[in-house]
Write an enzyme that holds these catalytic residues in place. Structure first.
Site, PDB file in Angstrom:
ATOM      1  N   ASP A  15       0.862  -1.196   0.000  1.00 57.25           N
ATOM      2  CA  ASP A  15       0.000   0.000   0.000  1.00 57.25           C
ATOM      3  C   ASP A  15       0.902   1.250   0.000  1.00 57.25           C
ATOM      4  O   ASP A  15       0.821   2.082   0.892  1.00 57.25           O
ATOM      5  CB  ASP A  15      -0.968  -0.015   1.201  1.00 57.25           C
ATOM      6  CG  ASP A  15      -0.270  -0.002   2.550  1.00 57.25           C
ATOM      7  OD1 ASP A  15       0.873  -0.490   2.639  1.00 57.25           O
ATOM      8  OD2 ASP A  15      -0.847   0.517   3.529  1.00 57.25           O
ATOM      9  N   ASN A 164      -0.177   0.569  17.038  1.00 53.88           N
ATOM     10  CA  ASN A 164       0.161   1.926  16.593  1.00 53.88           C
ATOM     11  C   ASN A 164      -1.060   2.677  16.053  1.00 53.88           C
ATOM     12  O   ASN A 164      -0.952   3.805  15.617  1.00 53.88           O
ATOM     13  CB  ASN A 164       1.295   1.915  15.550  1.00 53.88           C
ATOM     14  CG  ASN A 164       0.942   1.125  14.300  1.00 53.88           C
ATOM     15  OD1 ASN A 164      -0.163   0.592  14.186  1.00 53.88           O
ATOM     16  ND2 ASN A 164       1.880   1.052  13.365  1.00 53.88           N
ATOM     17  N   HIS A 270       9.239  -0.391   8.827  1.00 52.12           N
ATOM     18  CA  HIS A 270       8.593  -1.693   9.021  1.00 52.12           C
ATOM     19  C   HIS A 270       8.726  -2.590   7.785  1.00 52.12           C
ATOM     20  O   HIS A 270       9.169  -3.741   7.860  1.00 52.12           O
ATOM     21  CB  HIS A 270       7.085  -1.504   9.279  1.00 52.12           C
ATOM     22  CG  HIS A 270       6.742  -0.500  10.311  1.00 52.12           C
ATOM     23  ND1 HIS A 270       6.654  -0.808  11.647  1.00 52.12           N
ATOM     24  CD2 HIS A 270       6.423   0.829  10.221  1.00 52.12           C
ATOM     25  CE1 HIS A 270       6.292   0.269  12.339  1.00 52.12           C
ATOM     26  NE2 HIS A 270       6.142   1.276  11.494  1.00 52.12           N
ATOM     27  N   ASP A 271       8.221  -2.070   6.660  1.00 54.33           N
ATOM     28  CA  ASP A 271       8.061  -2.925   5.481  1.00 54.33           C
ATOM     29  C   ASP A 271       9.390  -3.421   4.897  1.00 54.33           C
ATOM     30  O   ASP A 271       9.482  -4.588   4.489  1.00 54.33           O
ATOM     31  CB  ASP A 271       7.244  -2.184   4.408  1.00 54.33           C
ATOM     32  CG  ASP A 271       5.806  -1.941   4.862  1.00 54.33           C
ATOM     33  OD1 ASP A 271       5.347  -2.621   5.795  1.00 54.33           O
ATOM     34  OD2 ASP A 271       5.142  -1.070   4.271  1.00 54.33           O
TER      35      ASP A 271
HETATM   36  C1  BDR Z   1       2.406  -0.594   8.656  1.00 49.63           C
HETATM   37  O1  BDR Z   1       1.418   0.414   8.425  1.00 49.63           O
HETATM   38  C2  BDR Z   1       1.776   1.234   7.360  1.00 49.63           C
HETATM   39  O2  BDR Z   1       1.573   2.579   7.659  1.00 49.63           O
HETATM   40  C3  BDR Z   1       3.214   0.930   7.037  1.00 49.63           C
HETATM   41  O3  BDR Z   1       3.414   1.042   5.640  1.00 49.63           O
HETATM   42  C4  BDR Z   1       3.403  -0.482   7.523  1.00 49.63           C
HETATM   43  O4  BDR Z   1       3.089  -1.428   6.527  1.00 49.63           O
HETATM   44  C5  BDR Z   1       2.982  -0.394  10.031  1.00 49.63           C
HETATM   45  O5  BDR Z   1       1.974  -0.508  10.980  1.00 49.63           O
HETATM   46 CA    CA Z   2       2.709  -0.731   4.217  1.00 53.65          CA
END
Ligand code: BDR
Ligand code: CA
Length: 349
Positions: A15, A164, A270-271
């Site tokens: 995304d 989060n 993260h990704d």
């Molecule tokens: C995930 O949420 C998105 O905002 C980031 O791209 C990541 O995949 C982290 O919670």
């Molecule tokens: Ca993402």
């Protein structure tokens, strides 16, 4: 390099999104990654903007030949949600890329995933970096998908970590919890190949700081001072290297977000960690656990409820990453993406 798998055919469902864009750059920079296709799902921004960003980033990285397919444009049952405060109004922070030149695939993302998995049974690794809508649609169309794929690695969930988005909920699962439930359920009898889940427990250890940005710029042969641009919102990076410029401008937005919400000037990437772990499983240590997705909570919908004490007595269905070698990953990210940035400039000049 120890632990690095030879030739990994990948489908990346994302995304795009600042950290998704960095994951795409990492994939393009990794010799062992054979990117079969990238599929787009709404999340950080709406699905059409994701498709635009994804193609623009792949073109920036010299991977313009990769097929990019649009998926379902809304979650299975909930309204679309996006997060412009995290990723910027168009998803790439302050970065601006030329409009994508390559056309979108005529295939629907879910059809593409199913067709490629059927064509190469047991070979493909699927890496999901966003909400699980496309994967849920794919598995509803082809219930054998968990057996047709070699592996599914996801960024998603908060297992023993705070959320989060809500106190116990991570963004990717929050956006489409029903899809997550469908996907986890579909994999529940795949004991020989459980999904590998990188949740906030480990992805928040991948903290990219301004110092990392300076190192990346140096590795790319760019001036380190070109990489960091603290200041007014229109203060774009002046790096002549397009990849360095892109990362500096995208990440400055993400770092400002983290400094407002997470108390440090830097960014969780993260990704890219999930993508890197799909290529090199030794970057994370996992534990086989039973995970279910809360759908009916008043406070907790989208929580990845994890049976740490095995009170349910149900077999484990997810390999949850509980530790990550973040410093090896960050060094590798700088080496690979900085190296790609340097190579592409040399090719162009
Ligand atoms: C995930 O949420 C998105 O905002 C980031 O791209 C990541 O995949 C982290 O919670
Ligand atoms: Ca993402």
């Amino acid at each position: 390099m120890p632990g690095v798998v030879d030739g990994v055919p990948l489908i990346i469902d994302c995304d795009t999104g600042i950290d998704d864009s960095l994951a795409l750059l990492y994939a393009c920079a990794s010799a062992e990654a054979q990117i079969v296709a990238v599929t787009c799902v709404g999340g950080n921004v709406d699905a059409r903007q994701v498709a635009e960003n994804t193609r623009a980033v792949l073109e920036l990285a010299g991977c313009e030949d990769v097929e990019v397919a649009l998926g379902r444009e809304m979650p299975l049952v909930r309204p679309v949600q996006t997060t412009p405060e995290t990723h910027g109004p168009r998803g790439l922070g302050y970065a601006e890329l030329p409009p994508a030149r390559q056309p979108l695939s005529e295939r629907h993302a879910a059809d593409l995933i199913v067709a490629e998995a059927r064509a190469r049974p047991g070979e493909l690794t699927l890496v999901t970096l966003g909400p699980l809508t496309n994967l849920a649609v794919a598995v509803l169309r082809e219930p054998e998908l968990p057996r047709l794929l070699r592996r599914w690695v996801l960024m998603g969930g908060a297992y023993r970590a705070p959320g989060n988005t809500a106190p116990t909920v991570e963004w990717n699962i929050h956006c489409d919890p029903e899809a997550a439930k469908v996907a986890f359920t579909a994999w529940s009898d795949r004991v020989e190949s459980r999904p590998v889940a990188l949740g906030l427990d480990v992805t928040e250890r991948a903290k990219f700081t301004p110092e990392h940005m300076v190192r990346l710029a140096r590795r790319a042969g760019s001036q380190p001072e070109d990489a960091t641009s603290h200041g007014a919102h229109d203060d774009r990076s002046v790096a002549s290297n397009p990849i360095v410029r892109f990362i500096a401008d995208a990440l400055r937005f993400y770092m400002e977000f983290h400094s407002r919400y997470d108390g440090f000037y830097g960014a969780f990437i993260h990704d890219p960690l999930a993508l890197a772990a799909a290529l090199d499983p030794s970057l994370v240590r996992t534990e086989a656990l039973t995970v279910d997705v809360e759908l009916g909570g008043t406070l907790t919908t989208g929580e990845t409820v994890t049976d740490w004490r095995r009170v349910w007595g149900r077999p484990p269905n997810v390999d949850v990453a509980v530790e990550a070698n973040a410093s090896v990953f960050l060094d590798r990210f700088i080496e690979r993406v900085g190296g790609l940035a340097e190579r592409l400039v040399n090719v162009a000049s």
